[in-house]
Design a protein around this motif. Structure first.
Motif, short mmCIF file in Angstrom:
data_model
loop_
_atom_site.label_atom_id
_atom_site.label_comp_id
_atom_site.label_asym_id
_atom_site.label_seq_id
_atom_site.Cartn_x
_atom_site.Cartn_y
_atom_site.Cartn_z
N HIS A 176 82.51 34.66 35.33
CA HIS A 176 82.49 36.12 35.48
C HIS A 176 83.57 36.56 36.46
O HIS A 176 84.12 35.73 37.20
N ASP A 178 83.89 39.55 39.64
CA ASP A 178 82.97 40.35 40.45
C ASP A 178 83.25 41.83 40.24
O ASP A 178 84.41 42.25 40.15
N HIS A 234 85.63 33.37 37.80
CA HIS A 234 85.16 32.21 38.56
C HIS A 234 83.77 31.79 38.06
O HIS A 234 83.14 32.52 37.30
FE LIG Z 1 81.11 36.08 41.68
#
Ligand SMILES: [Fe+2]
Length: 304
Positions: A176, A178, A234
Motif C-alpha cells: 500500500h 500511506d 511498501h
Molecule cells: Fe504504511
C-alpha cells in the motif's frame, strides 16, 4: 541500494546545503529516509518500545493467536490474500487525544506515549518546514495546509507483527501507500520485515539501530507538492522467527483540511502560445523556471 540517512545535526553546520539536498533527493526519489540526531530522547524511545512490547505480551498476544486471522491462516489452502498478519491498535493524539479509551494500557505506557508524541510532533513540524524550504514554498505551508479548524491530525498505529507459522501464505501488511502526510516510524531493532519499492525493486528496510527514526511520505504530500515528492508502495513481510514492533505516528491533514497542490509548484496555465513566445523572445537564453513564473504572474494579473 541504500536508503538515505539524514543527520539533522548537520543542519546547524557547514554541511547544511548538502544535507538539505540529500533530504530533497530522498523525498523525490525514495519517498522514505532514515534520520539520526533528530532530537527525540533515546531513553524515551526505549521506554516506548519496552512498554508496547510488555503490553503486547500481557494483553494481546494470546488472543491474537486465537483470533479469526490466525484460524483463517491455519486453514488457508495456499495464500491468504485478504489477510494481514498484524496485531494493532490506533491512538489519536491531535486535535483530541483518545488514549483514555484504552483502559488496558498501563499508566507507564500512557505517560511515556504522551511525552514521546509531544517530541515527535515537534520533529514532524521541523521536517515539514525543511521540506517546504526545499520545495521553495512558505515554510509553514504544509502545516497550514494540513490544519483544519483545530490544526493537523496526529495519530499512532501501534503494531506488532507476531511470529508467523506460515510466512509464505500471508503478508504482515499488504502492499500500500500511506494516505496522509509525514509518517515517523519507531521500529524494532532486531526483527526485519518492512520493505519499500524503489526503482521497481523491493528494498528491505533493516531493523532500526541506535534509535534512528524511519520516515516516509504519504499521498497528501505527493498532491501538495504537485508530484515532486512521492508516496511509495511498501509492505511488511510475515516472519517465522521473532515478532516485529512498529510504532508509526502519522502527521496528517485534519479531516476538514482542503488539500491542493501548492500554487507555486504548478506550471503556468491558460495562456496562448503567442503570449508565451512574446516573453520567450526576450528570455530565450535564460533559465525556463523564471519564465514560467513570469507567465503565471502575467496570467493572474490579466485575470484581475
Ligand atoms: Fe504504511
Amino acid at each position: 541500494m541504500e536508503i538515505p540517512m539524514i543527520d539533522l545535526s548537520e543542519l546547524d553546520g557547514e554541511n547544511r546545503s548538502e544535507t538539505m539536498a540529500l533530504l530533497h533527493h530522498a523525498c523525490e526519489k525514495w519517498g522514505c529516509f532514515k534520520i539520526k540526531n533528530h532530537g527525540v530522547d533515546p531513553e524515551l524511545m526505549e521506554k516506548v518500545k519496552h512498554f508496547v512490547n510488555t503490553h503486547y505480551e500481557e494483553n494481546l498476544k494470546a488472543s491474537f493467536y486465537e483470533s479469526e486471522t490466525a484460524k483463517c491462516l491455519e486453514n488457508a489452502n495456499g495464500a491468504a490474500s485478504d489477510l494481514d498478519w498484524e496485531c494493532t491498535f490506533f491512538i489519536w493524539h491531535c486535535p483530541k487525544s483518545n488514549i483514555e479509551d484504552f483502559p488496558n494500557l498501563s499508566n507507564d505506557l500512557r505517560k511515556t506515549m504522551d511525552e514521546y508524541i509531544a517530541q515527535l510532533i515537534k520533529l514532524a513540524e521541523k521536517l515539514s518546514e525543511l521540506m517546504c524550504e526545499n520545495l521553495g514554498i512558505d515554510k509553514d505551508h504544509i502545516k497550514k495546509a494540513f490544519s483544519g479548524k483545530n490544526g493537523p491530525s496526529v495519530g499512532t498505529k501501534v503494531a506488532k507483527y507476531p511470529e508467523c507459522p506460515y510466512p509464505e501464505r500471508v503478508r504482515g501488511l499488504r502492499e500500500h501507500t500511506d494516505a496522509g502526510g509525514i509518517i515517523l516510524l519507531l521500529q524494532d531493532d532486531q526483527v526485519p520485515g518492512l520493505e519499500f519499492l524503489h526503482d521497481g525493486q523491493w528494498v528491505p528496510i533493516p531493523p532500526s539501530k541506535n534509535n534512528t527514526i524511519f520516515v516516509n511520505t504519504g499521498d497528501q504530500l505527493e498532491v501538495l507538492s504537485n508530484g515532486h515528492y512521492k508516496s511509495v508502495w511498501h509492505r511488511v513481510l510475515a516472519v517465522e522467527s521473532g515478532s516485529r514492533l512498529s510504532v508509526a505516528t502519522f502527521y496528517n491533514p485534519a479531516g476538514d483540511a482542503v488539500i491542493s497542490p501548492a500554487p507555486k509548484l504548478l506550471y503556468p496555465e491558460k495562456y496562448t502560445f503567442a503570449e508565451y513566445l512574446k516573453l520567450y523572445a526576450t528570455t530565450k537564453f535564460q533559465e525556463k523556471e523564471p519564465r514560467f513564473e513570469s507567465m503565471k504572474n502575467m496570467m493572474s494579473n490579466g485575470c484581475d
